[in-house]
Design an enzyme around this catalytic site. Structure first.
Site, PDB file in Angstrom:
ATOM      1  N   ARG A 162     -22.919  26.126  -7.812  1.00 35.59           N
ATOM      2  CA  ARG A 162     -22.526  26.526  -6.459  1.00 35.59           C
ATOM      3  C   ARG A 162     -22.381  28.048  -6.422  1.00 35.59           C
ATOM      4  O   ARG A 162     -21.901  28.638  -7.388  1.00 35.59           O
ATOM      5  CB  ARG A 162     -21.159  25.899  -6.129  1.00 35.59           C
ATOM      6  CG  ARG A 162     -21.262  24.530  -5.539  1.00 35.59           C
ATOM      7  CD  ARG A 162     -19.930  23.806  -5.513  1.00 35.59           C
ATOM      8  NE  ARG A 162     -18.812  24.558  -4.944  1.00 35.59           N
ATOM      9  CZ  ARG A 162     -17.614  24.023  -4.703  1.00 35.59           C
ATOM     10  NH1 ARG A 162     -17.381  22.759  -4.954  1.00 35.59           N
ATOM     11  NH2 ARG A 162     -16.629  24.748  -4.209  1.00 35.59           N
ATOM     12  N   ARG A 203      -4.778  24.559   3.072  1.00 34.69           N
ATOM     13  CA  ARG A 203      -4.921  25.644   2.103  1.00 34.69           C
ATOM     14  C   ARG A 203      -4.154  26.886   2.506  1.00 34.69           C
ATOM     15  O   ARG A 203      -4.180  27.881   1.777  1.00 34.69           O
ATOM     16  CB  ARG A 203      -6.390  25.998   1.993  1.00 34.69           C
ATOM     17  CG  ARG A 203      -7.038  25.609   0.663  1.00 34.69           C
ATOM     18  CD  ARG A 203      -8.461  26.081   0.754  1.00 34.69           C
ATOM     19  NE  ARG A 203      -9.190  26.131  -0.468  1.00 34.69           N
ATOM     20  CZ  ARG A 203     -10.015  25.174  -0.887  1.00 34.69           C
ATOM     21  NH1 ARG A 203     -10.121  24.051  -0.251  1.00 34.69           N
ATOM     22  NH2 ARG A 203     -10.728  25.364  -1.981  1.00 34.69           N
ATOM     23  N   LYS A 233      -9.168  18.148  -8.301  1.00 34.59           N
ATOM     24  CA  LYS A 233      -8.712  17.378  -7.141  1.00 34.59           C
ATOM     25  C   LYS A 233      -9.833  16.520  -6.561  1.00 34.59           C
ATOM     26  O   LYS A 233      -9.609  15.382  -6.188  1.00 34.59           O
ATOM     27  CB  LYS A 233      -8.198  18.312  -6.023  1.00 34.59           C
ATOM     28  CG  LYS A 233      -7.038  19.184  -6.410  1.00 34.59           C
ATOM     29  CD  LYS A 233      -6.532  19.970  -5.214  1.00 34.59           C
ATOM     30  CE  LYS A 233      -7.534  20.929  -4.600  1.00 34.59           C
ATOM     31  NZ  LYS A 233      -7.989  22.017  -5.468  1.00 34.59           N
ATOM     32  N   ARG A 278     -11.705  33.471  -5.769  1.00 34.47           N
ATOM     33  CA  ARG A 278     -11.074  32.227  -5.315  1.00 34.47           C
ATOM     34  C   ARG A 278      -9.695  32.066  -5.942  1.00 34.47           C
ATOM     35  O   ARG A 278      -8.776  31.562  -5.303  1.00 34.47           O
ATOM     36  CB  ARG A 278     -11.957  31.031  -5.682  1.00 34.47           C
ATOM     37  CG  ARG A 278     -13.170  30.935  -4.778  1.00 34.47           C
ATOM     38  CD  ARG A 278     -14.191  30.003  -5.347  1.00 34.47           C
ATOM     39  NE  ARG A 278     -13.800  28.618  -5.222  1.00 34.47           N
ATOM     40  CZ  ARG A 278     -14.338  27.636  -5.931  1.00 34.47           C
ATOM     41  NH1 ARG A 278     -15.258  27.892  -6.833  1.00 34.47           N
ATOM     42  NH2 ARG A 278     -13.952  26.409  -5.749  1.00 34.47           N
ATOM     43  N   ARG A 299     -19.031  24.926 -14.025  1.00 33.32           N
ATOM     44  CA  ARG A 299     -19.325  23.790 -13.156  1.00 33.32           C
ATOM     45  C   ARG A 299     -20.772  23.822 -12.647  1.00 33.32           C
ATOM     46  O   ARG A 299     -21.269  24.863 -12.243  1.00 33.32           O
ATOM     47  CB  ARG A 299     -18.363  23.854 -11.973  1.00 33.32           C
ATOM     48  CG  ARG A 299     -18.184  22.570 -11.267  1.00 33.32           C
ATOM     49  CD  ARG A 299     -16.813  22.473 -10.687  1.00 33.32           C
ATOM     50  NE  ARG A 299     -16.694  23.241  -9.450  1.00 33.32           N
ATOM     51  CZ  ARG A 299     -15.680  23.091  -8.601  1.00 33.32           C
ATOM     52  NH1 ARG A 299     -14.707  22.258  -8.861  1.00 33.32           N
ATOM     53  NH2 ARG A 299     -15.635  23.812  -7.523  1.00 33.32           N
TER      54      ARG A 299
HETATM   55  P1  AMP Z   1     -13.624  23.411  -2.222  1.00 32.47           P
HETATM   56  O1  AMP Z   1     -14.814  22.547  -2.403  1.00 32.47           O
HETATM   57  O2  AMP Z   1     -12.413  22.667  -1.712  1.00 32.47           O
HETATM   58  O3  AMP Z   1     -13.320  24.255  -3.426  1.00 32.47           O
HETATM   59  O4  AMP Z   1     -13.991  24.449  -1.044  1.00 32.47           O
HETATM   60  C1  AMP Z   1     -15.060  25.345  -1.167  1.00 32.47           C
HETATM   61  C2  AMP Z   1     -14.876  26.509  -0.202  1.00 32.47           C
HETATM   62  O5  AMP Z   1     -14.838  26.014   1.143  1.00 32.47           O
HETATM   63  C3  AMP Z   1     -13.587  27.293  -0.355  1.00 32.47           C
HETATM   64  O6  AMP Z   1     -13.664  28.286  -1.356  1.00 32.47           O
HETATM   65  C4  AMP Z   1     -13.434  27.894   1.027  1.00 32.47           C
HETATM   66  O7  AMP Z   1     -14.341  28.972   1.233  1.00 32.47           O
HETATM   67  C5  AMP Z   1     -13.901  26.754   1.920  1.00 32.47           C
HETATM   68  N1  AMP Z   1     -12.778  25.842   2.281  1.00 32.47           N
HETATM   69  C6  AMP Z   1     -12.628  24.536   1.917  1.00 32.47           C
HETATM   70  N2  AMP Z   1     -11.507  24.016   2.434  1.00 32.47           N
HETATM   71  C7  AMP Z   1     -10.920  25.021   3.144  1.00 32.47           C
HETATM   72  C8  AMP Z   1      -9.725  25.130   3.880  1.00 32.47           C
HETATM   73  N3  AMP Z   1      -8.878  24.091   4.019  1.00 32.47           N
HETATM   74  N4  AMP Z   1      -9.439  26.323   4.458  1.00 32.47           N
HETATM   75  C9  AMP Z   1     -10.273  27.375   4.352  1.00 32.47           C
HETATM   76  N5  AMP Z   1     -11.410  27.355   3.650  1.00 32.47           N
HETATM   77  C10 AMP Z   1     -11.745  26.188   3.051  1.00 32.47           C
END
Ligand code: AMP
Length: 210
Positions: free
Chosen positions: A157, A85, A13, A168, A124
């Protein structure tokens, strides 16, 4: 235009959202990127979020909604990536748009199987210097451990380490998959096959938002 991209972590995404936002001349709004900036800046919000993120858990809804609500109401066009989310976040998004007299134009779901996701997420890596993304399993750099572009060191990461990846994916099934049902009930969701090259998936995405 206001577009939500939904899908499991590792579905691509972020890559696609960045590209689509440039082409539509709208903002790319990624709650993950916003949170990582808070963590890097060692802000109060960043310190609160870091533990959840490192474990692969979701940051609490009130924190996320507080962080993003003014951007939602700004009236700007946007591609939302990684938000909403949870169903509570989707409801908050609806409320924010209604209050601001805005509407959500498209919801696109990125479909990818579990096995593919584990391969993608666990491989990644990002350059510490220029932030260029790599996948050690599917698109490794020419020299192990270093960026092809700037020579910087590649890092993984914390939440892409195997334990956090498994967590996750579990969190996604439990808390985020219901968001897809929420939108399926309320609005037309376009589903795209997110397996393929970046170009192939982008072509499907642009066809879905047209
Ligand atoms: P991402 O880069 O979108 O995979 O986000 C990395 C991490 O940030 C996720 O695993 C969550 O811990 C946190 N995170 C990102 N977006 C959200 C969201 N909308 N709600 C809750 N946690 C989030």
């Amino acid at each position: 235009m206001r577009i939500v991209l939904l899908g499991p972590p590792g579905a691509g995404k972020g890559t696609q959202a960045a590209r689509l936002a440039v082409s539509l001349k709208v903002q790319h709004v990624s709650t993950g990127d916003m949170l990582r900036a808070e963590v890097a800046g060692e802000t109060a919000l960043g310190k609160l979020a870091k533990g959840f993120m490192d474990r692969g858990e979701l940051v609490p809804d009130d924190v996320i909604i507080g962080m993003i609500s003014s951007r939602l109401k700004s009236g700007a066009g946007m591609v939302l990536d990684g938000f909403p989310r949870t169903v509570a976040q989707a409801e908050a998004l609806d409320r924010a748009f209604v209050q601001a007299g805005l509407k959500l134009d498209r919801v696109v779901y990125f479909a990818v199987g579990q096995e593919e996701l584990v391969i993608r997420l666990s491989g990644r890596a990002t350059c510490k210097g220029c932030q260029r993304p790599y996948n050690l399993n599917t698109s490794p750099p020419k020299k192990t451990g270093n960026c092809d572009h700037c020579g910087g060191e590649l890092m993984q990461r914390n939440d892409d380490k195997p334990e956090a990846v498994r967590n996750r994916l579990k969190v996604y099934e439990k808390q985020t998959a219901p968001v897809l049902d929420y939108y399926r009930r309320a609005a037309a969701v376009k589903e795209i096959d997110a397996v393929g090259t970046v170009e192939e998936v982008y072509a499907r995405l642009t066809a879905a938002v047209r």
